[in-house]
Write an enzyme that holds these catalytic residues in place. Structure first.
Site, PDB file in Angstrom:
ATOM      1  N   ASN A  87       0.937  -1.070   0.089  1.00 12.96           N
ATOM      2  CA  ASN A  87      -0.120   0.004  -0.042  1.00 12.96           C
ATOM      3  C   ASN A  87       0.934   1.216   0.029  1.00 12.96           C
ATOM      4  O   ASN A  87       1.837   1.203   0.682  1.00 12.96           O
ATOM      5  CB  ASN A  87      -0.858  -0.019   1.317  1.00 12.96           C
ATOM      6  CG  ASN A  87      -1.691  -1.108   1.203  1.00 12.96           C
ATOM      7  OD1 ASN A  87      -2.397  -1.468   0.153  1.00 12.96           O
ATOM      8  ND2 ASN A  87      -1.979  -1.792   2.464  1.00 12.96           N
ATOM      9  N   VAL A  96       1.255   2.538   8.071  1.00 12.65           N
ATOM     10  CA  VAL A  96       2.755   2.637   8.743  1.00 12.65           C
ATOM     11  C   VAL A  96       3.733   3.143   7.601  1.00 12.65           C
ATOM     12  O   VAL A  96       3.788   2.219   6.403  1.00 12.65           O
ATOM     13  CB  VAL A  96       3.111   1.333   9.309  1.00 12.65           C
ATOM     14  CG1 VAL A  96       4.323   1.383   9.797  1.00 12.65           C
ATOM     15  CG2 VAL A  96       2.150   0.847  10.363  1.00 12.65           C
ATOM     16  N   HIS A 100       6.570  -1.831   3.449  1.00 12.18           N
ATOM     17  CA  HIS A 100       6.440  -3.179   3.910  1.00 12.18           C
ATOM     18  C   HIS A 100       5.552  -3.979   2.917  1.00 12.18           C
ATOM     19  O   HIS A 100       4.656  -3.246   1.945  1.00 12.18           O
ATOM     20  CB  HIS A 100       5.657  -3.416   5.190  1.00 12.18           C
ATOM     21  CG  HIS A 100       4.329  -2.255   5.279  1.00 12.18           C
ATOM     22  ND1 HIS A 100       4.439  -1.234   5.652  1.00 12.18           N
ATOM     23  CD2 HIS A 100       3.156  -2.729   5.143  1.00 12.18           C
ATOM     24  CE1 HIS A 100       3.175  -0.665   5.770  1.00 12.18           C
ATOM     25  NE2 HIS A 100       2.482  -1.535   5.424  1.00 12.18           N
TER      26      HIS A 100
HETATM   27  P1  AMP Z   1      -0.487  -0.585   5.788  1.00 12.50           P
HETATM   28  O1  AMP Z   1      -1.877  -0.056   6.125  1.00 12.50           O
HETATM   29  O2  AMP Z   1      -0.281  -1.157   4.631  1.00 12.50           O
HETATM   30  O3  AMP Z   1       0.478   0.488   6.111  1.00 12.50           O
HETATM   31  O4  AMP Z   1       0.045  -1.930   6.973  1.00 12.50           O
HETATM   32  C1  AMP Z   1       0.146  -1.732   7.967  1.00 12.50           C
HETATM   33  C2  AMP Z   1       0.182  -2.773   8.953  1.00 12.50           C
HETATM   34  O5  AMP Z   1       1.136  -2.918   9.877  1.00 12.50           O
HETATM   35  C3  AMP Z   1      -1.248  -3.175   9.112  1.00 12.50           C
HETATM   36  O6  AMP Z   1      -1.755  -4.299   8.574  1.00 12.50           O
HETATM   37  C4  AMP Z   1      -1.249  -3.160  11.004  1.00 12.50           C
HETATM   38  O7  AMP Z   1      -2.163  -4.248  11.213  1.00 12.50           O
HETATM   39  C5  AMP Z   1      -0.092  -3.716  10.846  1.00 12.50           C
HETATM   40  N1  AMP Z   1       0.664  -3.354  12.326  1.00 12.50           N
HETATM   41  C6  AMP Z   1       0.644  -2.083  12.880  1.00 12.50           C
HETATM   42  N2  AMP Z   1       1.323  -2.187  13.958  1.00 12.50           N
HETATM   43  C7  AMP Z   1       1.865  -3.417  14.098  1.00 12.50           C
HETATM   44  C8  AMP Z   1       2.774  -4.327  14.990  1.00 12.50           C
HETATM   45  N3  AMP Z   1       3.027  -3.658  16.354  1.00 12.50           N
HETATM   46  N4  AMP Z   1       2.789  -5.382  14.763  1.00 12.50           N
HETATM   47  C9  AMP Z   1       2.523  -6.169  13.818  1.00 12.50           C
HETATM   48  N5  AMP Z   1       1.777  -5.692  12.723  1.00 12.50           N
HETATM   49  C10 AMP Z   1       1.276  -4.171  12.931  1.00 12.50           C
END
Ligand code: AMP
Length: 114
Positions: A87, A96, A100
């Site tokens: 994303n 985030v 990733h």
């Molecule tokens: P995005 O929306 O593509 O930025 O994905 C960010 C992802 O990070 C989401 O699917 C969240 O559930 C995941 N996420 C956020 N904080 C954590 C964490 N502490 N440990 C594992 N996954 C996380």
């Protein structure tokens, strides 16, 4: 790039279910899994978004993809299939700002995405 929660995971300052790591990459289970298998593959380098990648990052991007596909094969769901998602920014649904790769597997995916 400002610090994100993923930097803290890389430094082991907050817990995460890390399933793979090497010199360039860390992979851990998503805390809010959207499929039976939902793993995030991230570079150790603090790259915020796809837009921040340059020519020098081509090898790193390849390593991220290969780490995910190797994981899929090793876990036995490569044959059934899976989805890799990145994303980017607001319209892409990024929350985030540390690059990733989402690896989603273990259920039938739908298309188009919402
Ligand atoms: P995005 O929306 O593509 O930025 O994905 C960010 C992802 O990070 C989401 O699917 C969240 O559930 C995941 N996420 C956020 N904080 C954590 C964490 N502490 N440990 C594992 N996954 C996380």
């Amino acid at each position: 790039m400002s610090e994100t929660i993923f930097d803290k995971i890389i430094r082991r300052e907050i817990p995460a279910d890390i399933v793979y790591e090497d010199a360039d990459i860390v992979a851990f289970r998503d805390i809010a899994a959207q499929a039976p298998t939902h793993v995030l593959f991230i570079p150790r380098a603090p790259i915020a978004t796809l837009n921040d990648l340059g020519d020098d990052d081509a090898l790193l991007v390849g390593k991220l993809v290969l780490a995910a596909t190797r994981y899929a094969k090793a876990r036995g769901f490569a044959e059934d299939g899976y989805r890799l998602v990145v994303n980017c920014n607001r319209h892409g649904g990024q929350s985030v700002y540390h690059l990733h790769l989402h690896l989603l597997a273990g259920r039938q995916m739908t298309w188009p995405p919402g």
